[in-house]
Design an enzyme around this catalytic site. Sequence first.
Site, PDB file in Angstrom:
ATOM      1  N   ARG A  32      21.218  -8.467  10.543  1.00  0.00           N
ATOM      2  CA  ARG A  32      21.606  -7.121  10.987  1.00  0.00           C
ATOM      3  C   ARG A  32      21.183  -7.028  12.445  1.00  0.00           C
ATOM      4  O   ARG A  32      20.000  -7.014  12.771  1.00  0.00           O
ATOM      5  CB  ARG A  32      20.881  -6.076  10.145  1.00  0.00           C
ATOM      6  CG  ARG A  32      21.343  -4.652  10.414  1.00  0.00           C
ATOM      7  CD  ARG A  32      20.687  -3.705   9.409  1.00  0.00           C
ATOM      8  NE  ARG A  32      20.883  -2.329   9.768  1.00  0.00           N
ATOM      9  CZ  ARG A  32      21.711  -1.497   9.148  1.00  0.00           C
ATOM     10  NH1 ARG A  32      22.424  -1.918   8.124  1.00  0.00           N
ATOM     11  NH2 ARG A  32      21.819  -0.249   9.525  1.00  0.00           N
ATOM     12  N   HIS A  59      30.999  -4.191   9.773  1.00  0.00           N
ATOM     13  CA  HIS A  59      29.966  -3.718   8.836  1.00  0.00           C
ATOM     14  C   HIS A  59      30.479  -3.886   7.398  1.00  0.00           C
ATOM     15  O   HIS A  59      30.660  -2.917   6.652  1.00  0.00           O
ATOM     16  CB  HIS A  59      29.655  -2.245   9.129  1.00  0.00           C
ATOM     17  CG  HIS A  59      28.338  -1.797   8.573  1.00  0.00           C
ATOM     18  ND1 HIS A  59      27.451  -2.635   7.924  1.00  0.00           N
ATOM     19  CD2 HIS A  59      27.732  -0.562   8.563  1.00  0.00           C
ATOM     20  CE1 HIS A  59      26.390  -1.960   7.557  1.00  0.00           C
ATOM     21  NE2 HIS A  59      26.527  -0.712   7.921  1.00  0.00           N
ATOM     22  N   GLN A  62      28.738  -2.334   4.153  1.00  0.00           N
ATOM     23  CA  GLN A  62      28.934  -0.885   4.014  1.00  0.00           C
ATOM     24  C   GLN A  62      30.225  -0.601   3.247  1.00  0.00           C
ATOM     25  O   GLN A  62      30.293   0.274   2.379  1.00  0.00           O
ATOM     26  CB  GLN A  62      28.998  -0.236   5.410  1.00  0.00           C
ATOM     27  CG  GLN A  62      29.350   1.232   5.399  1.00  0.00           C
ATOM     28  CD  GLN A  62      28.281   2.098   4.745  1.00  0.00           C
ATOM     29  OE1 GLN A  62      27.096   1.909   5.012  1.00  0.00           O
ATOM     30  NE2 GLN A  62      28.678   3.025   3.893  1.00  0.00           N
ATOM     31  N   ASP A 155      32.443   8.465  11.391  1.00  0.00           N
ATOM     32  CA  ASP A 155      31.181   7.809  11.770  1.00  0.00           C
ATOM     33  C   ASP A 155      30.816   8.328  13.156  1.00  0.00           C
ATOM     34  O   ASP A 155      31.624   9.018  13.803  1.00  0.00           O
ATOM     35  CB  ASP A 155      31.397   6.275  11.758  1.00  0.00           C
ATOM     36  CG  ASP A 155      30.129   5.494  12.090  1.00  0.00           C
ATOM     37  OD1 ASP A 155      29.034   6.066  11.984  1.00  0.00           O
ATOM     38  OD2 ASP A 155      30.247   4.309  12.462  1.00  0.00           O
ATOM     39  N   CYS A 196      29.175   6.655   6.722  1.00  0.00           N
ATOM     40  CA  CYS A 196      28.222   5.575   6.428  1.00  0.00           C
ATOM     41  C   CYS A 196      26.778   5.988   6.690  1.00  0.00           C
ATOM     42  O   CYS A 196      25.858   5.324   6.223  1.00  0.00           O
ATOM     43  CB  CYS A 196      28.576   4.355   7.262  1.00  0.00           C
ATOM     44  SG  CYS A 196      28.567   4.727   9.029  1.00  0.00           S
ATOM     45  N   ARG A 241      25.101   1.387  -1.618  1.00  0.00           N
ATOM     46  CA  ARG A 241      24.724   0.257  -0.755  1.00  0.00           C
ATOM     47  C   ARG A 241      23.838  -0.702  -1.552  1.00  0.00           C
ATOM     48  O   ARG A 241      24.006  -1.923  -1.485  1.00  0.00           O
ATOM     49  CB  ARG A 241      23.951   0.748   0.485  1.00  0.00           C
ATOM     50  CG  ARG A 241      24.723   1.650   1.400  1.00  0.00           C
ATOM     51  CD  ARG A 241      25.622   0.869   2.350  1.00  0.00           C
ATOM     52  NE  ARG A 241      24.884   0.265   3.432  1.00  0.00           N
ATOM     53  CZ  ARG A 241      24.980  -1.000   3.797  1.00  0.00           C
ATOM     54  NH1 ARG A 241      25.758  -1.819   3.145  1.00  0.00           N
ATOM     55  NH2 ARG A 241      24.300  -1.481   4.811  1.00  0.00           N
TER      56      ARG A 241
HETATM   57  N1  NVA Z   1      28.876   2.772  13.957  1.00  0.00           N
HETATM   58  C1  NVA Z   1      27.478   2.950  13.666  1.00  0.00           C
HETATM   59  C2  NVA Z   1      27.154   2.337  12.323  1.00  0.00           C
HETATM   60  C3  NVA Z   1      25.790   2.622  11.819  1.00  0.00           C
HETATM   61  C4  NVA Z   1      25.516   2.079  10.431  1.00  0.00           C
HETATM   62  C5  NVA Z   1      26.673   2.329  14.766  1.00  0.00           C
HETATM   63  O1  NVA Z   1      27.009   1.254  15.227  1.00  0.00           O
HETATM   64  O2  NVA Z   1      25.673   2.914  15.192  1.00  0.00           O
END
Ligand code: NVA
Length: 254
Positions: A32, A59, A62, A155, A196, A241
């Site tokens: 990650r 991702h 997710q 998001d 998410c 998740r």
């Molecule tokens: N698009 C968000 C996802 C977080 C799980 C980010 O990159 O911050």
Amino acid sequence: YIGPSGSQMGKKESIRDTARVLGRLYDGIEYRGFSQEIVNELSEFSKVPVWNGLTDEFHPTQVLADLLTIEEKIGRLKGVNCVYMGDARNNVANSLMIGCAKMGLNFTACAPKDLFPSKDLVDKCREIGKESGSIITLTDDIYLGSKNADVIYTDVWVSMGEPDEVWKERINKLKRYQVNVEVMENAKENAIFMHCLPAFHDLNTKVGKEIYEKFGISEMEVTNEVFESENSVVFDEAENRMHTIKALILATLG
Ligand code: NVA
């Protein structure tokens, strides 16, 4: 858990060397971080399963949780209309489009044209969709985009890997694409709201407060009303998740 300060990965030791060491020590590696190239390199050199836990491009884990949640709430995946509103070329949107294409959900990116997913990825998903029956649509029209949606997904407007300087421009571009009651009412009657997380829906975060002080906006990608509404399934997604990650590990460890 190996944190950023707990290894020499990419500093004193190349990714491919670290991959080979970790592959001797562990049965699998979840990465990650930021760079997709690093996950690819870990996967190429470690000889153990590598799970993408989040990069600035994708991702996927997710989306496994999201698909399980959609199936639980709507009862099916095929033919479900999933609409992503906002920054439709971020990591989550990219993976959601791929997931929808693979599983036969219709995917609509509802965003300003310059925040559409890349042509390359859209083409790939349309190709995949030929087999699953998934239709991929891109639109900057909020009314048409959210009409007939079973799922409205959003998001954050600024994602990891992007500098703080983009906030101002992004807010201006995306404030029209905020998921609010009008958007939900334009969707199907029992449409669900998905995110998410983390979400900027109130002023109870440090960043949320800073943005409010700078730009005077107290809710961003989703209003608190929608986030807290009965149609919001965000915490089911969060729980899923765990279940889907466990299933993924089981399925890939062999
Ligand atoms: N698009 C968000 C996802 C977080 C799980 C980010 O990159 O911050």
